[in-house]
Enzyme design. Structure first.
Site, PDB file in Angstrom:
ATOM      1  NE  ARG B 326     -28.712   1.438  -5.062  1.00 40.15           N
ATOM      2  CZ  ARG B 326     -29.808   2.213  -5.188  1.00 40.15           C
ATOM      3  NH1 ARG B 326     -29.717   3.532  -5.141  1.00 40.15           N
ATOM      4  NH2 ARG B 326     -30.990   1.680  -5.365  1.00 40.15           N
ATOM      5  CD  GLU B 731     -29.233   3.334   0.578  1.00 41.49           C
ATOM      6  OE1 GLU B 731     -30.348   3.412   0.025  1.00 41.49           O
ATOM      7  OE2 GLU B 731     -28.372   2.509   0.255  1.00 41.49           O
TER       8      GLU B 731
END
Lengths: 488, 780
Positions: B326, B731
């Site tokens: 990621r 997030e």
């Protein structure tokens, strides 16, 4: 009468005959009383999830203060009123205005820190009817929240101050006179002595009794605010035996500002000392607002900060720079010594067996002197010192340095004077060239360590730069970042 | 049910979708009546566990004498890895590289070696310290440099993303720059620490209450260490006192230990580590070191990027593979790289295994990209914001929409968000004033920065993008809601309840929110990757749809009206010309034997990912945002203040604006902590010395921006068909905090008249700021 610790828990009288000297209020609440609203977040007085209020009589008046239940020992609670989050809402479930404001402003997310915040805000609400943002942030310095970013919590504190309902709504305002009478009845004059298994705790009835106990038990651990000793138990799991509690002793609770200075009893908490000190020595008042959180300041004492001899205690450097003296007492009598001479080496102080710190005398800086103290930390508030510098200066008529005392914390094994720097400064004109010229002398005075708070390099550089800041401030130039101009 | 509970039909229900609504547990939070696992009534005979921890960073265990531990009065059982009935492993990814209890070798300081079970927690903790363990020390390293110097062993396979010809095109760029950025890790510091309570059942059964974001994984791990099937294990969690990724896999060890002891001793067992043990023995956000080369033109337009992302992963793989992946997925931040080559290096270190943390590698990847922008800006002498705008992904058809992983960016609203924020924060005028201020101010300097966020939503492992829900409507019209998502404070339970209230058009007070349990909804994914509402909201919606379809069919038949004349109105149902209160309607359905319960299911459409090829569409959509921060620094000490932050953030069409703003504010401050005062510090022996709030400093109320303006982009709507056209919020706003670091950097840069990139690494503690100032003085 003298074989139990007696206090009021919310509404109920409690008398405990079997108390371990290191039993904490938090464990008592959660494990023995199943009052689970009070949470354990860190067990070291830093996160505030365990915040409760403790009410006590000071000069006959009832004061409620927020404290950390995790490092507060049961033995220190005699004749107090312990108030937990369970006590706030009305019996029919109606929320207290402080709680309602937190709901209205979306002040909780995961909710684990919330009871602690509610109690800190409640403590503020009881003591200050119209707090400004600076005062709110100060009251919340000892409470960590990881979810909200604090904005809604501060808004809740502002909302509840704005919409202050009648005092009748409040469980503690309603019962004030009753609680005073009950606490009054709990205050005995004799010494409480409790044995639990092999352990013993003592709550002396007077200063004299304390001296006698220490003469008999020179190895006893003296506990005032327990903001340091508490961690010996919860973190290091040390066995302490016997323990002598002194936080209740009225004789150690006095703070007086006289002609030449302030006399601070060893049992005076930071919070109780704040007003007197801030009015006489504002820079020292500001420092106090950066020691621990509100709960720690409500428990911790300047006397304890001195007595335990930590190299990173915040009060010794400024007190040394001010020329403070410490009064020690034992059954032999009392003696005075310069605070500077009290600190001998890392972990060693000039305190004889059986002696205890009775009080401090802090002379006022004279009219024509400059005095400042600066604390450098990773996080601005509620952090332990990386570098702390205190500067005391008098100039002669030509503007040359006449007298100077500089003391630092975090730079050596003890709070320490910067003698070489001082010697370089004496007699020189107080100007930028001089400041530049004496910087190297810091290398003679200090060889700081590197650790998680700062590297040696940063400590040394900052120490030098703080002299520059001090110089700038004496010339009237703004030199320090402040979030709010003053915290009253 | 008493019908008065359903008062006169109203025109709107309470708690519909898109309305601000308090957290479902708010009243319980403020009164201390919200139960966390340590608050639950304890089963009689409950025993407590404590960990025995290594005091070496890397060593062979050559002898272990636990007799004094076992002999301590009150101790019931002491056990080691040899006593694990099943497999002595709690690895979350099946790679078997993470022993529950170390047997022959320890690989980080404070690694669990044995467990003590005793009558009280205090006895267990004290007894654990009496162990005598002999070690033979082995070479150890705690950080990225150490790992690279010692051969650079990896804990899992690295990934490469590549498009165009980065290596050869670098040479064709008008200008080139090489650099390195170090990015620190972060402790989660959830206020409620890890905890598990196991209650033994008959046969092989065991029930575990665990503070976990991933009940199904706890179920799997407990089965695995006990050698029993999943159907014997039930895992419950009502709420967590914060998670942030720290309870995605890190609860495994405590649940496993509690379950083993519970089955062995036939007593309930509670395991609650102390804060210091929790911080030492559970993983954190990964530290990164980004080595980069950027090629660009004289204008500041990026031509090529070639970068390596080395990460401190700790001793085992845990989630380090997907985390470092990621990081690469977000190494573009919001910018189009015509030629790009990105590689991850998930390095093995002798530290606790690092794990998920809000953003999951994304923040580190993006922070690197913003450093590239800064480098270019100082090199060409422009405002970094101008360089940002110059390099934003383009509109569809512009030829500037392809990411390094070959997904098209089709839904970008960044230009509008950044433009609106620039305007509302008065960025240009304030920047001019700040430059002027800095000219005259000798020691105090200011900085301002406006940074964008673009964050990809979906688990990059496609299978995780599924969810289930179980909805019961009882005869009295009350509704029981269960789904696979967990509540850690983010308001998921509230939002999903809103979805149900909205679907049935009944007041939210009639929806009972129940604890997440593996017994009701199986095979759930972790509540992570910001996906909780997207997945579980849709699953609950699907369950409601099924029940409603049955109800409509029932009503059409019973009252003989066309389906089009049946409607769910607030707290009532219209059937032809009559309106029936919801409870009455449900009771009639019950008597007509309509099934009033349904299991809902959802899987995210469109996504696929081929990791080996580095190509695919890993994300369903992107969330966007921007923040503008102004700071002041003291160049004598490095101390600073955050003077003001303005935020405009995209949550699509918000399901609950109050909760979403809470997420944005909270994420920003948490991100600010990561980039400023939160510093993890290991000593030469490999010991973490910042293991409690006394030494590890998360932000306080007095650290948040003094002026803090937070707005949602109210006009935004998810282009994809998500629940209510909302977007994920957990997030993405974390990375809004990058503006803080960039603003500090500008203040530092002023010391050398903005001619040199300060290369301010994270976390920018006062010390790092001061040392950067000193570097500026040396070159300026």
């Amino acid at each position: 009468m003298n074989d139990s610790i007696r206090f009021i828990l919310n509404g109920e009288d409690v008398a405990l005959k079997d108390v371990k000297p290191t039993e904490t209020l938090l464990d008592f609440l959660r494990l023995k009383r199943r009052l689970t609203g009070t949470k354990e977040g860190c067990a070291e007085g830093d996160c505030g999830a365990c915040t409760v209020l403790v009410g006590r009589l000071i000069d006959g008046k009832l004061h409620y203060e927020s404290v950390n239940a995790c490092i507060r020992f049961i033995g220190s609670l005699n004749a107090t009123h312990v108030v937990t989050v369970e006590h706030l809402a009305a019996k029919d479930g109606t929320l207290h205005p402080v709680q309602q404001a937190m709901v209205d402003c979306h002040g909780s997310q995961c909710g684990f820190c919330t009871p602690g915040f509610v109690m800190s805000m409640y403590g503020l609400w009881l003591s200050n009817s119209n707090p400004d943002r600076a005062e709110i942030e100060k009251a919340l310095q000892g409470n960590l929240c990881r979810c909200t970013g604090y904005e809604p919590i501060v808004k809740a504190a502002e909302q509840v101050a704005r919409t202050r309902p009648s005092a009748l709504f409040d469980p503690l305002e309603r019962t004030r006179s009753d609680i005073v009478a009950r606490l009054w009845a709990m205050q005995g004059s004799g010494t409480i002595s409790i044995t639990s298994g092999e352990d013993r705790l003592l709550v002396p009835g007077s200063l004299e009794a304390l001296a006698r106990i220490l003469a008999d038990e020179p190895k006893a651990t003296i506990v005032a605010g327990s903001t340091d000793v508490g961690l010996w138990v919860t973190k290091q799991m040390r066995a302490l035996n016997p323990v002598v509690f002194i936080n209740h002793l009225q004789e150690l609770q006095t703070i007086t500002s006289g002609e030449g200075g302030i006399t601070i009893g060893a049992g005076v908490t930071y919070t109780r000392a704040f007003e007197t000190i801030a009015s006489k020595v504002p820079t020292l008042g500001r420092l106090i607002t950066r020691i621990g959180g509100e709960q720690v300041r409500n428990m911790g004492t300047i006397g304890g900060n001195i007595a335990n001899g930590s190299p990173i205690g915040d009060s010794p450097p400024p007190l040394i720079a001010l020329g403070a003296t410490v009064k020690l007492r034992s059954t032999e009598g009392t003696r005075m010594l310069r605070l500077e001479d009290y600190f001998i080496d890392y972990g060693r102080q000039d305190r004889r067996p059986g002696e205890f710190v009775e009080s401090l005398f802090v002379p006022y800086p004279a009219e024509d002197t400059h005095f400042a103290v600066y604390k450098i930390t990773k996080r601005r508030d509620e952090d332990i010192t990386a570098v702390l510098g205190a500067f005391y200066l008098t100039l002669d008529e030509q503007g040359d340095v006449n007298d100077v005392r500089i003391a630092f914390g975090g730079m050596a094994g003890t709070p320490k004077r910067a003698r070489a720097v001082e010697n370089e400064l004496i007699g020189r004109p107080w100007n930028e060239e001089t400041i530049e010229a004496v910087r190297d002398a810091f290398d003679t005075d200090f060889q700081p360590l590197s650790d998680w708070r700062a590297t040696a390099e940063y400590r040394q550089l900052t120490a030098k730069n703080l002299l520059t800041r001090f110089y700038l401030e004496t010339t009237g130039a703004p030199a320090e970042l402040r979030r709010f101009e003053e915290v009253a | 049910m008493d019908k008065s509970a359903f008062p006169d039909p109203t025109f709107v229900i309470s708690g519909p979708m898109h309305a601000s609504r308090r957290h479902d547990s708010a009243h319980k939070h403020v009164t201390g009546t919200a139960d966390y696992i340590d608050d639950l009534p304890e089963p009689s005979g409950l025993l407590h566990g404590a960990l025995g921890l290594s005091d070496r960073a890397h060593a062979e265990i050559v002898g272990m004498d636990l007799s004094e531990v076992a002999a301590t009065p009150g101790v019931v059982w002491v056990f080691t890895g040899k006593d694990v009935p099943g497999i002595n492993d709690v690895s979350s990814n099946g790679s078997h590289d993470e022993p529950l209890l170390a047997e022959t070798k320890v690989e980080f300081h404070q690694q669990p070696i044995f467990a003590v079970i005793a009558e009280t927690r205090d006895i267990a903790r004290r007894a654990a310290r009496k162990a005598k363990i002999e070690y033979r020390d082995l070479a150890h390293w705690s950080d990225i440099d150490g790992a690279l110097e010692n051969g650079g062993a990896l804990v899992t396979s690295p990934m490469t993303l590549s498009r165009g010809e980065a290596k050869s095109e670098m040479a064709n760029a008008a200008r080139r720059l090489k650099g390195r950025m170090r990015i620190g890790g972060q402790e989660h510091f959830y206020l409620e620490g890890q905890i598990a309570m196991a209650i033994p059942g008959e046969d092989d059964e065991v029930t575990v209450w665990s503070s976990t974001q991933h009940p199904s994984e706890i179920q799997h791990i407990v089965g695995h260490v006990l050698n029993i099937p999943s159907n014997a294990v039930t895992v419950n969690v009502r709420r967590m006192g914060g998670g942030f990724g720290g309870k995605e896999t890190q609860g495994n060890q405590f649940a496993a230990l509690a379950a083993i002891a519970a089955k062995k001793l036939k007593r309930s067992i509670k395991f609650r580590p102390d804060r210091d043990e929790d911080m030492a023995a559970t993983g954190k956000r990964h530290d990164f070191m980004v080595d980069y080369e950027v090629g660009f033109d004289e204008e500041g337009r990026i031509h090529a990027v070639d970068a390596t992302y080395a990460a401190r992963c700790g001793f085992s793989s845990d989630l380090s593979g997907p985390v470092t992946d990621r990081a690469l997925f977000h190494a573009d931040s919001s910018y189009f790289y015509p030629h790009v080559h990105l590689t991850s290096k998930p390095l093995k270190t002798h530290t606790v295994s690092n794990t998920a943390f809000r953003g999951f590698g994304g923040p580190q990847g993006m922070l690197g990209a913003e450093r590239f922008i800064e480098e270019i800006a100082y090199a060409v002498g422009k405002d970094p914001l101008d360089i940002r705008k110059l390099n934003f992904y383009g509109k569809p058809g512009s030829g500037r929409t392809l990411t390094p992983y070959h997904q098209e960016v089709e839904d970008s609203i960044l230009e509008r968000i950044v433009g609106e924020l620039e305007e509302s924060a008065d960025y240009q005028a304030r920047r001019r004033e700040i430059i002027e201020f800095n000219r005259d101010s000798r020691y105090i300097k200011k900085g301002i920065a406006l940074t964008p966020v673009k964050f990809g939503i979906s688990f990059t492992l496609t299978a995780f993008n599924q969810a289930g829900a179980l909805v019961h409507v009882y005869q009295d019209g009350s509704i029981h809601l269960n789904h696979g998502g967990t509540e850690m404070g983010q308001g998921l339970y509230t939002k999903v309840a809103q979805v149900l209230a909205d679907s049935f058009q009944i007041d939210i007070e009639h929806v009972k929110i129940t604890a997440t349990t593996t017994g009701k909804v199986p095979n759930t994914s972790a509540t992570a990757a910001s996906s909780g509402t997207d997945l579980n909201g849709m699953a609950a919606y699907d369950a409601a749809r099924q029940i409603k379809e049955r109800l409509v069919a029932f009503a059409a038949e019973k009252w003989d009206v066309p389906v089009s004349e049946i409607a769910f109105l607030p707290n009532r149902v219209r059937v032809g010309n009559q309106e029936i209160p919801f409870p009455d309607f449900i009771r009639q359905a019950y008597f007509a034997r309509v099934q009033l319960s349904a299991a809902g299911f959802y899987k995210t459409p469109k996504i696929h990912w081929d990791r080996a090829a580095g190509k695919g569409t890993p994300f369903y959509y992107y969330s966007y945002g921007a923040s503008c921060t102004e700071v002041s620094i003291d160049t004598l000490t490095g101390e600073y203040l955050i003077d003001r932050t303005d935020i405009l953030h995209d949550v699509g069409r918000s399901l609950n604006p109050a909760i979403d703003i809470g997420q944005v504010e909270g994420a920003f401050v948490q991100g600010m902590g990561w980039l400023t005062t939160e510093e993890l510090w290991w000593d030469a022996k490999g010991r973490l010395r910042t293991h409690a709030p006394s030494t590890y400093k998360i932000p306080l109320a007095s650290d948040r921006p003094k002026i803090f303006n937070v707005k949602l982009a109210e006009w935004s709507e998810n282009a994809e068909h998500t629940i209510g056209r909302s977007k994920a919020v957990g997030e993405p706003p974390f990375m809004l905090a990058i503006s803080v670091l960039e603003a500090l950097s500008m203040a530092v840069a002023s010391v050398a008249d903005y001619k040199v990139c300060p290369r301010l690494d994270a976390p920018a503690t006062p010390e790092r700021v001061l040392m950067a100032v000193e570097r500026m003085k040396a070159v300026g």
